[in-house]
Design an enzyme around this catalytic site. Structure first.
Site, mmCIF file in Angstrom:
data_model
loop_
_atom_site.group_PDB
_atom_site.id
_atom_site.type_symbol
_atom_site.label_atom_id
_atom_site.label_comp_id
_atom_site.label_asym_id
_atom_site.label_seq_id
_atom_site.Cartn_x
_atom_site.Cartn_y
_atom_site.Cartn_z
ATOM 1 N N LYS A 258 30.075 29.763 25.669
ATOM 2 C CA LYS A 258 31.082 28.698 25.641
ATOM 3 C C LYS A 258 31.419 28.310 24.190
ATOM 4 C CE LYS A 258 31.524 24.058 27.703
ATOM 5 N NZ LYS A 258 30.820 23.073 28.561
ATOM 6 N N SER B 151 33.487 21.961 32.140
ATOM 7 C CA SER B 151 34.095 22.400 30.904
ATOM 8 C C SER B 151 33.706 23.819 30.498
ATOM 9 C CB SER B 151 33.704 21.435 29.771
ATOM 10 O OG SER B 151 32.318 21.380 29.585
ATOM 11 N N SER C 89 29.546 20.318 34.209
ATOM 12 C CA SER C 89 30.357 21.285 33.475
ATOM 13 C C SER C 89 29.889 22.725 33.606
ATOM 14 C CB SER C 89 30.401 20.909 31.984
ATOM 15 O OG SER C 89 30.949 19.637 31.817
#
Length: 519
Positions: A123, A198, A227
């Site tokens: 990420k 996310s 997330s």
């Protein structure tokens, strides 16, 4: 939550339920991403590492194949925001040469470098040296990490080879991976739908979008309020939120020293195959001083399975989809699928199953689940007194812009920030729509729920629970805000939680699954 707010959401939900099918009718399903055709994409990271160690396949072959797959699918889903393909190929070639020269034996690699030669995606909020580290916000455009986060160091030491960094919501502030710097990441099963957030970009792996598209086999996300688990749900992969504090979070952007922020935030693994979760957890917790019992086998004779099929059904709350409620029940009944005898007793459902010497007890959650669970879930994060700076100034990234001005500009498309981030920041800064006394009140209830679940689950209990209500369209992301509570409540009470995929639904062919929580 204030009744006025619930009434507003009730009206919004009616409009949403009308507009959603209309939008889907006028926006037909786009072409599907290219199907997986190469057998190598169907191997778990655990199996790939074993084949590399034993010389059945080279790391270079694996890395090149996954680079090829990323290039094949990224134009459809927009998951990768920066790559290091050339460096990854060089590292893979060096690994192959070391094996050829006999620098490591198989047992040493299995013990000390269990991910030797296996590609991984990460990420963007996690620092990977030489890759974009902007928080996916325009004011930080062009910034690259000049170091590896601690978690990346551990993965590299275990032999993993980072390929790229993947998209997130702006400053990880939301649960749809869209921003004005890199754009929106789409769901690999149907690009009209959200990939979640996310950690949505990780879908490649079916880790988020990239993982879901087969462009990665394992990935790393971060979880503050779901997330990891929400993108895992959206993209049909496994995602695990560990207990906070057992994995270092330095190198995460945005960041703050606030104690509550650290209490809620953690890095965690996202995988296409269940067997890789344990492998990654061992690597990611290699510097943890606590005994996590990761190698202790589960005694199925002693396990207790509890379940709850929905969040709550009070005014203003969108109902859980029937397919997800069925998923929860199916998962619970999985432990009693032979010679099942079921008996309902008021709010308790007891299901006993005997197969040879194994007996399972499946119980509908026998503790009171408060109707204010959404209020508890939403207010808990407002205890963060010093949230990270989110609405940054391009001319001075350390300067915080006026939120009211930015919200007005956003209405006319003139802001450098997404409406999603501004809404998220508004909640943190103003605590709207809650008062300080309400936050204190609901925080106390959080402690009570935690204690009830601790007493109920003990060391051998598992709670099966929905991860999210249903797949959602990014245009209506704010309409699903309350569904985040399904995941967020377990960040607040500090329990580890994992999303488990359970196939595709019948009418849309979209991923469905459940959340597994334990002490």
């Amino acid at each position: 939550m204030l009744w006025k707010i619930r009434i507003v959401f009730t009206i919004v939900n009616v409009i949403y339920n009308v507009l959603r099918p209309i939008w889907l009718f006028f926006h037909k399903k786009p072409p599907s991403i290219p199907p997986i055709t190469r057998p190598i994409y169907m191997l778990s990271a655990t199996k790939l590492a074993k084949k590399i160690r034993e010389g059945e396949i080279t790391s270079s072959e694996v890395v090149r194949e996954y680079i090829k797959r990323i290039n094949e699918v990224n134009s459809f889903i927009n998951a990768v925001v920066d790559e290091r393909f050339a460096d990854a190929i060089i590292e893979a070639t060096n690994y192959d040469q070391q094996l050829k020269e006999g620098k490591f034996d198989i047992k040493t690699l299995e013990k000390e470098k269990p991910l030797y030669g296996v590609p991984i995606t990460i990420k963007e909020c996690c620092a990977v040296k030489g890759c974009s580290h902007t928080g996916c916000t325009l004011p930080c455009k062009g910034i690259k990490a000049d170091y590896d986060a601690a978690i990346v160091e551990m993965l590299r030491n275990a032999g993993a080879i980072p390929l790229c960094v993947t998209n997130t919501p702006e400053m990880c502030g939301g649960f749809d991976s869209t921003n004005l710097l890199y754009g929106r990441t789409c769901n690999p099963y149907d690009t009209r739908y959200s990939a979640g957030g996310s950690s949505g970009g990780e879908k490649f792996l079916f880790k988020g979008a990239l993982l879901g598209a087969g462009g990665s086999v394992i990935g790393i996300g971060s979880d503050f309020a779901g997330s990891i688990r929400i993108p895992a749900f959206m993209n049909g992969i496994f995602g695990h939120k560990p207990t906070s504090g057992i994995i270092p979070t330095n190198g995460h952007f945005p960041f703050t020293e606030d104690k509550y922020f650290h209490k809620f935030l953690t890095f965690g693994p996202m995988t296409r195959y269940a067997e890789d979760l344990g492998l990654l957890m061992k690597v990611m917790t290699s510097k943890c001083n606590h005994d996590l019992r990761l190698d202790v086998p589960v005694d199925l004779k002693q396990i207790k399975i509890y379940y709850r099929q929905s969040l709550d059904k009070t005014i203003g709350v969108l109902s859980m989809s029937q397919e997800i409620e069925n998923c929860v029940l199916k998962a619970a009944n999985h432990f009693a699928r032979y010679n099942v005898r079921a008996e309902k007793v008021q709010y308790l459902q007891l299901i006993y199953q005997c197969t040879q010497d194994l007996t399972y007890l499946i119980l509908q959650l026998p503790i009171e689940w408060p109707v204010t669970i959404i209020d508890i879930g939403l207010t808990g994060f407002l205890n963060v007194k010093k949230p990270p700076q989110m609405v940054l100034d391009a001319s001075d990234p350390k300067h915080h812009k006026n939120l009211n001005v930015e919200m007005m500009k956003a209405l006319f498309g003139l802001s450098e920030h997404t409406k999603q981030l501004l809404f998220f920041t508004l909640s943190f800064e103003t605590h709207f729509p809650f008062t300080e006394s309400e936050i204190s009140h609901y925080t106390k209830h959080t402690g009570k729920i935690r204690q009830k679940l601790l007493d109920l689950l003990g060391d051998n209990g598992v709670l099966i629970y929905p991860t999210f209500r249903k797949q959602f369209l990014p245009q209506f992301v704010l309409c699903e805000i309350m569904s985040v509570t399904n995941c967020a409540i377990f960040n607040l009470i500090g329990f580890p939680a994992a999303h488990v995929p359970m196939g595709l639904n019948l009418h849309e062919g979209m991923p469905i699954g459940i959340q597994v929580n334990f002490n």
